[in-house]
Design a protein around this motif. Sequence first.
Motif, PDB file in Angstrom:
ATOM      1  N   PHE A 149       0.889  -1.168   0.000  1.00 19.28           N
ATOM      2  CA  PHE A 149       0.000   0.000   0.000  1.00 19.28           C
ATOM      3  C   PHE A 149       0.919   1.208   0.000  1.00 19.28           C
ATOM      4  N   HIS A 150       0.793   2.053  -1.029  1.00 19.43           N
ATOM      5  CA  HIS A 150       1.706   3.181  -1.202  1.00 19.43           C
ATOM      6  C   HIS A 150       0.872   4.439  -1.374  1.00 19.43           C
ATOM      7  N   HIS A 151       1.332   5.524  -0.789  1.00 20.39           N
ATOM      8  CA  HIS A 151       0.652   6.828  -0.940  1.00 20.39           C
ATOM      9  C   HIS A 151      -0.829   6.785  -0.565  1.00 20.39           C
ATOM     10  N   TYR A 152      -1.154   6.065   0.518  1.00 16.64           N
ATOM     11  CA  TYR A 152      -2.493   6.235   1.086  1.00 16.64           C
ATOM     12  C   TYR A 152      -2.404   7.520   1.919  1.00 16.64           C
ATOM     13  N   LEU A 203       2.389  -1.188   4.545  1.00 15.37           N
ATOM     14  CA  LEU A 203       2.222   0.240   4.198  1.00 15.37           C
ATOM     15  C   LEU A 203       3.576   0.903   4.028  1.00 15.37           C
ATOM     16  N   ASN A 204       3.708   1.634   2.932  1.00 15.53           N
ATOM     17  CA  ASN A 204       4.946   2.366   2.692  1.00 15.53           C
ATOM     18  C   ASN A 204       5.038   3.593   3.601  1.00 15.53           C
ATOM     19  N   GLU A 205       6.167   3.733   4.250  1.00 12.71           N
ATOM     20  CA  GLU A 205       6.582   4.950   4.942  1.00 12.71           C
ATOM     21  C   GLU A 205       5.495   5.622   5.785  1.00 12.71           C
ATOM     22  N   PRO A 206       5.026   4.964   6.856  1.00 13.53           N
ATOM     23  CA  PRO A 206       4.107   5.644   7.776  1.00 13.53           C
ATOM     24  C   PRO A 206       4.775   6.899   8.352  1.00 13.53           C
ATOM     25  N   TYR A 255      16.633   3.693   2.828  1.00 12.14           N
ATOM     26  CA  TYR A 255      17.896   4.391   3.076  1.00 12.14           C
ATOM     27  C   TYR A 255      18.177   5.400   1.969  1.00 12.14           C
ATOM     28  N   TYR A 256      18.105   6.676   2.331  1.00  7.57           N
ATOM     29  CA  TYR A 256      18.370   7.755   1.367  1.00  7.57           C
ATOM     30  C   TYR A 256      19.362   8.762   1.955  1.00  7.57           C
ATOM     31  N   GLU A 257      20.286   8.281   2.785  1.00  7.94           N
ATOM     32  CA  GLU A 257      21.213   9.214   3.443  1.00  7.94           C
ATOM     33  C   GLU A 257      22.520   9.325   2.665  1.00  7.94           C
ATOM     34  N   THR A 276      21.018  12.653  -1.926  1.00  7.45           N
ATOM     35  CA  THR A 276      20.149  11.787  -2.755  1.00  7.45           C
ATOM     36  C   THR A 276      18.929  12.535  -3.291  1.00  7.45           C
ATOM     37  N   HIS A 277      18.513  13.599  -2.608  1.00  7.15           N
ATOM     38  CA  HIS A 277      17.299  14.303  -3.043  1.00  7.15           C
ATOM     39  C   HIS A 277      17.597  15.695  -3.601  1.00  7.15           C
ATOM     40  N   GLN A 278      18.838  15.930  -4.015  1.00  5.05           N
ATOM     41  CA  GLN A 278      19.157  17.257  -4.559  1.00  5.05           C
ATOM     42  C   GLN A 278      18.323  17.507  -5.823  1.00  5.05           C
ATOM     43  N   GLU A 299      11.913  17.767  -7.067  1.00  6.04           N
ATOM     44  CA  GLU A 299      10.846  18.767  -7.102  1.00  6.04           C
ATOM     45  C   GLU A 299       9.967  18.706  -5.854  1.00  6.04           C
ATOM     46  N   TRP A 300       9.817  17.536  -5.249  1.00  7.57           N
ATOM     47  CA  TRP A 300       8.916  17.386  -4.100  1.00  7.57           C
ATOM     48  C   TRP A 300       9.631  17.605  -2.761  1.00  7.57           C
ATOM     49  N   ALA A 301      10.945  17.855  -2.807  1.00 10.18           N
ATOM     50  CA  ALA A 301      11.682  18.061  -1.553  1.00 10.18           C
ATOM     51  C   ALA A 301      11.991  19.555  -1.408  1.00 10.18           C
ATOM     52  N   GLY A 353      13.971  -1.855   1.330  1.00  9.13           N
ATOM     53  CA  GLY A 353      12.981  -1.825   0.246  1.00  9.13           C
ATOM     54  C   GLY A 353      13.072  -0.621  -0.669  1.00  9.13           C
ATOM     55  N   GLU A 354      13.802   0.410  -0.251  1.00  2.00           N
ATOM     56  CA  GLU A 354      14.041   1.578  -1.123  1.00  2.00           C
ATOM     57  C   GLU A 354      15.398   2.161  -0.776  1.00  2.00           C
ATOM     58  N   PHE A 355      16.139   2.511  -1.787  1.00  2.00           N
ATOM     59  CA  PHE A 355      17.335   3.364  -1.666  1.00  2.00           C
ATOM     60  C   PHE A 355      17.644   3.846  -3.077  1.00  2.00           C
ATOM     61  N   TYR A 387      16.219  -1.414  -5.360  1.00  2.00           N
ATOM     62  CA  TYR A 387      16.622  -0.053  -5.726  1.00  2.00           C
ATOM     63  C   TYR A 387      15.376   0.772  -6.065  1.00  2.00           C
ATOM     64  N   TRP A 388      15.374   2.042  -5.655  1.00  2.00           N
ATOM     65  CA  TRP A 388      14.319   2.975  -6.063  1.00  2.00           C
ATOM     66  C   TRP A 388      14.867   3.782  -7.228  1.00  2.00           C
ATOM     67  N   GLU A 389      14.445   3.694  -8.466  1.00  2.00           N
ATOM     68  CA  GLU A 389      13.491   2.811  -9.049  1.00  2.00           C
ATOM     69  C   GLU A 389      13.879   2.491 -10.470  1.00  2.00           C
ATOM     70  N   GLY A 396      12.643   9.136 -12.334  1.00  2.00           N
ATOM     71  CA  GLY A 396      13.682  10.089 -11.942  1.00  2.00           C
ATOM     72  C   GLY A 396      14.925   9.528 -11.267  1.00  2.00           C
ATOM     73  N   PHE A 397      14.813   8.398 -10.624  1.00  2.00           N
ATOM     74  CA  PHE A 397      15.982   7.753 -10.012  1.00  2.00           C
ATOM     75  C   PHE A 397      16.496   6.615 -10.910  1.00  2.00           C
ATOM     76  N   GLY A 398      15.843   6.444 -12.052  1.00  2.00           N
ATOM     77  CA  GLY A 398      15.849   5.188 -12.784  1.00  2.00           C
ATOM     78  C   GLY A 398      17.180   4.627 -13.271  1.00  2.00           C
TER      79      GLY A 398
HETATM   80  C1  BGC Z   1       8.072   7.791  -2.694  1.00  2.00           C
HETATM   81  C2  BGC Z   1       8.468   8.379  -3.992  1.00  2.00           C
HETATM   82  C3  BGC Z   1       9.771   9.120  -3.875  1.00  2.00           C
HETATM   83  C4  BGC Z   1      10.799   8.247  -3.225  1.00  2.00           C
HETATM   84  C5  BGC Z   1      12.054   9.017  -2.962  1.00  2.00           C
HETATM   85  C6  BGC Z   1       9.152   6.905  -2.239  1.00  2.00           C
HETATM   86  O1  BGC Z   1       8.756   6.237  -1.106  1.00  2.00           O
HETATM   87  O2  BGC Z   1       6.908   7.054  -2.831  1.00  2.00           O
HETATM   88  O3  BGC Z   1       7.459   9.208  -4.478  1.00  2.00           O
HETATM   89  O4  BGC Z   1      10.227   9.439  -5.152  1.00  2.00           O
HETATM   90  O5  BGC Z   1      10.321   7.697  -2.028  1.00  2.00           O
HETATM   91  O6  BGC Z   1      11.783  10.185  -2.276  1.00  2.00           O
END
Ligand code: BGC
Length: 375
Positions: A154-157, A194-197, A257-259, A264-266, A269-271, A313-315, A346-348, A352-354
């Motif tokens: 479940f993502h982005h609820y 659930l993703n990222e509570p 892990y995005y440290e 990692t988020h330079q 647009e959403w940060a 599950g994500e980096f 790997y995300w994703e 954009g991270f592809g």
């Molecule tokens: C979010 C994505 C975002 C990524 C990195 C994910 O959990 O669902 O929208 O791009 O984290 O910030």
Amino acid sequence: MDDRNLGTRLFVIRRLGLPPTNTLSTKFIGIILILLFTLSACRSIEGAPKMTDAATDTVPDRTDAFEMNDRIGRGVNLGNALEGPREGDWGVTLQEEYFQLIADRGFDSVRIPIRWSTHAANETPYTIDPSFFERIDWAVQNALTRDLVAVINFHHYEEIFSDPSGHEERFLELWQQVAAHYQDYPQELIFEILNEPHDKLNTIAWNSLLMKTLNKIRETNPERIIIIGPPKWNAVNQLSYLDLPEDDRNIIVTFHYYEPHHFTHQGAEWAEGSDAWLGLTWDGTQSQENDVITAMDGAKVWAERHDRPLYMGEFGAYSKADIDSRARWTAFVAQSASERGISWAYWEFCAGFGIYEPDLKIWMNPLVEALLPVE
Ligand code: BGC
């Protein structure tokens, strides 16, 4: 992973039996078997992933969740597709060829982020749109038929993060439908609650909700492997705040892990404020590496203490960072996890991270080679 291969090798040797041979080679094979057995014993003492009882003839000291985590191995997120408000809204519509590419390139698994909440009624019984189920079935089957383990979540609820109690009933009813729908699917289909509570779905609220969700899923899927992460965006330093039922061993614990976040988020647009971070590099200095090592060691200590397998599950690092830094960071993070028996995704895949450029139909080789180094 190493231990699985070792287990498989032992298994093959046993199954084949010893070939007709002279005493010298019999002794030689015997010595090798003793060495392999000793090695495997050392590894399990260290808490590394389990070997199967078929391979060792010993009583397994781990559960199936560890085996499945080995099979999840090295994976990729099919992000920005089914977790957008509608598939395609964020630029990615999944194609059958993506699954083939991912399998052919040597990945073991895919994580499929899904926004169920925009494809279901807002009133009880909160029926999920059957055509959306069909689309998810299609994605899951495309993974499973190619021997890719499939993680669905479940993502982005979004609404549940600002109003957990107001959305609890709907969340549980949606999970009831998803769990019932997939109850006869093979065990290689894995659920992630659930993703990222975050936000108002804080530590106390999350620990309560995850237990209720787990109970709901277990009504129809008593043994399926379920992935659960800690509060506060699944941050690795939040593992110790996660409450899990001791008697349910069919659980894999996840973290993201995005440290360093500013690297990692330079330019993301959403940060907020991330344009100021543009130009930050990751050079693999001792201090940069130490930060990763400290995080992974901390996760491993937690996992050993609680006897749970771990899944990162994500980096990933966004495309606005320079490619050399991204490749260095990705290689170091992935390798640091793998060395500690932590599976990952790997995300994703192709946004954009592809790691894949879908318009040109080419792999971003520096990133893929960072993830799957040639041995
Ligand atoms: C979010 C994505 C975002 C990524 C990195 C994910 O959990 O669902 O929208 O791009 O984290 O910030």
